[in-house]
Each structure stands twice: as structure tokens, then as C-alpha cells.
Enzyme design. Structure first.
Site, short mmCIF file in Angstrom:
data_model
loop_
_atom_site.label_atom_id
_atom_site.label_comp_id
_atom_site.label_asym_id
_atom_site.label_seq_id
_atom_site.Cartn_x
_atom_site.Cartn_y
_atom_site.Cartn_z
CB SER A 46 -0.93 -0.01 1.22
OG SER A 46 -1.68 1.18 1.29
N GLY A 73 -6.90 1.94 -4.58
CA GLY A 73 -7.12 2.78 -3.41
C GLY A 73 -5.88 3.55 -3.00
CG ASP A 74 -2.56 1.38 -2.16
OD1 ASP A 74 -3.14 1.50 -1.06
OD2 ASP A 74 -2.21 0.28 -2.63
CB ALA A 75 -3.77 5.12 -7.52
#
Length: 320
Positions: A40, A250-252
Site C-alpha cells: 500500500s 485505493g493507494d493511487a
């Protein structure tokens, strides 16, 4: 150049694209398989670096072939390697089974990640503009200590903080970390929010998260996101892309919100940037400025123009 310090996990993702998950004890043939650097915190660092941000990743890797290969991969993305920690354990590995609709099922060996810490490296927060923390670092005592140490230093230096809880409460339901909050920006997805507060309607969940962050972004995948600051609630529509792989999207999204924060973006503009960068990742599209501008144009929100201006004026990475 803006500087973001990032604390969290680094591992190699072994990704298999499969038509369906195998039954227990069974087998499914994969049409495609590949190895890529993930985790992540590492995903967020890679994305920020490609936007032209100095992304100082504090993560642990093993003294092994995968650790050495990770160093080389980070160099390609221009992520500084000076703040990496070498641990006496193998580099982390995540096996990801990705179905045709982009949904993923994960099996993870945390490896060296479990030995991160207990103190951040010298100079890591020096002149940093932002601190981002991946919640996976809460899973082990050493990395948990590093989080508290980093937060204390960030408070002294008046560095704003974002926090993505990850699936920590799914892995350890009884884990208590309320003393970490509120942070400046809290970034859970729907499943993570439900692990915190139970199964509730989306807006009810969002309001229940107000004690975790001054700004809260509830990530909703293809549906976009809900954002809240004080009493204000915004729904940010999703960007229309063909989803190939949700691993790391989600990390982007986190990187987009942080990028907007660095340039004083409003709540809505931060949300638009998060949705755009998350969509780029989910679609497997390279982070090129023209593609990001096209996606942002599709989001019908008043703050879209502000987000477009930030992409045009402040993106210092790929500009072809």
C-alpha cells in the site's frame, strides 16, 4: 519540489489473472501472470513520484534477491532509497488472484514488513510537506512504535498527516488505535469503514468517521467516493474506465488526495483527483497527464475545474 514522507509496507505482488477462483483443493488456469512491486505505502509512493513529488518511502525489505530487485525498481520510479530499512527476514510477497471484473483475492507474507521500525530514519521528515501512513504498519509492535514516533515528530514540525487504515481491523478486529486520531485526512474504503463501525448506509458510515479525520474520504470503487469536512458532505462520481485490476487503486486514490492537498485543493477537488488517479490504476493506464485530464473532464462536479488546473499546473512527472 513538494516532499511527502510515507510509512508502510513494501512487497512484491505475484498477480494471476483468472476467470474464477478455484474451489478449495482445486485448480484454476491463469491466462496471465506477472510480478510487480507493491504494498500500500509503496504504491502511493510510486504514484506520487510519477507526479513529480519527492516520495520518501520508509519501508522494510529483506537482504535477498527480491529486496535488491525492489531497490532497482524504486530507482526507476525515482523514489529515494535512502530511507529503506533492511531486515533479517525475506522481502514481503503478496499473491493476488484477479478475476475478470477486476476483483482481487490476496494471500500475503508480510516478511520484512513485520520488522519495520521502531524509529523512523534520521532526516526522513526533514523539510517534509506531508506525512502519509499505511495502516498495515499497525499490525506489529515495532512498526506500530514507528508510527507513533513519526506522528509525534510530525506534530512538532507541524506536518499534516493522512492515514489509510488498510484491512488491519479485518486481520485484527480487536486492535485499538483511537489515540492516533484525528489526522488531517482519513482514507478508508467501504469494507474498512464497515470493519470500524459495522454495516451501515454509506453516508451514515461517513458521518461516523468524523472523529478519525478533519477531512474524510470514503472510497467506493467504481462508484467514486464520499467526502466530508465538518458538516459538508460531497459525493464524487466515479470515472468511466474499463476496470482491469483493483489492486493498488485505493493507494493511487490516496496519492491523488495528497497531491491536491499539497497545492491547497478544496475538498471536492481533492476528491476528483483521488477518483481520477484511482481510475488510472484500476484501468491499468499509465499516469500520463493528458489521460488524467480526459478522465477529470468526465466528473460532473463544480470543483472539477480546480482539479484540472492542479493537473495542468503542478504535474511535474510524465507530461507527454
Amino acid at each position: 519540489m513538494a516532499t511527502v514522507a510515507i510509512l508502510g509496507d513494501l512487497n512484491w505482488d505475484l498477480v494471476f489473472r483468472v476467470p474464477r477462483l478455484p474451489k478449495r483443493g482445486g485448480e484454476t488456469l491463469s491466462g496471465e501472470a506477472f510480478l510487480r512491486l507493491g504494498g500500500s505505502a509503496t504504491n502511493t509512493a510510486k504514484f506520487l513520484a510519477q507526479l513529480g513529488v519527492e516520495a520518501r518511502l520508509f519501508a522494510a525489505l529483506g537482504d535477498d534477491f527480491l529486496g535488491e530487485r525492489a531497490r532497482g525498481e524504486l530507482q526507476k520510479y525515482r523514489v529515494p532509497r535512502a530511507f529503506l530499512q533492511v531486515a533479517p527476514m525475506g522481502t514481503g510477497i503478496c499473491c493476488a488472484l484477479v478475476e475478470e471484473n477486476g476483483e482481487r483475492t490476496l494471500l500475503t507474507f508480510r516478511g520484512a514488513n513485520s520488522l519495520l521500525g521502531p524509529e523512523p530514519p534520521p532526516g526522513w521528515l526533514e523539510r517534509a510537506d506531508w506525512l502519509h501512513i499505511s495502516g498495515y504498519a499497525l499490525l506489529e509492535p515495532s512498526s506500530r512504535a514507528a508510527i507513533f514516533s513519526a506522528l509525534a515528530e510530525a506534530k512538532t514540525r507541524k506536518i499534516p498527516v493522512s492515514f489509510d487504515p488498510g484491512m488491519v481491523l479485518v486481520h485484527q478486529p480487536g486492535l485499538h488505535f483511537g489515540e492516533l486520531f484525528p489526522v488531517d485526512v482519513f482514507l478508508p474504503n467501504l469494507e474498512e469503514a464497515q470493519a470500524l463501525l459495522g454495516r451501515k448506509a454509506e453516508e451514515e458510515l461517513l458521518r461516523g468517521l468524523c472523529s478519525y479525520g478533519r477531512r474524510v474520504f470514503l472510497k467506493l470503487g467504481a462508484k467514486g467516493a464520499l467526502a466530508m469536512e465538518g458538516e459538508r458532505v460531497l459525493r464524487i462520481p466515479g470515472a468511466p474506465v474499463e476496470v482491469k485490476d483493483t489492486l493498488g487503486a485505493g493507494d493511487a486514490f490516496d496519492a491523488g488526495v495528497i497531491f491536491g492537498s499539497l497545492f491547497g485543493a478544496s475538498l471536492g477537488a481533492q476528491g476528483v483527483l483521488g477518483v481520477v488517479f484511482g481510475a488510472l490504476s484500476a484501468a491499468g493506464l499509465p499516469p500520463h497527464r493528458p489521460t488524467a485530464l480526459k478522465l477529470a473532464e468526465t466528473i460532473l462536479l463544480a470543483e472539477r475545474e480546480e482539479a484540472l488546473a492542479i493537473i495542468r499546473d503542478h504535474w511535474r512527472g510524465y507530461v507527454d
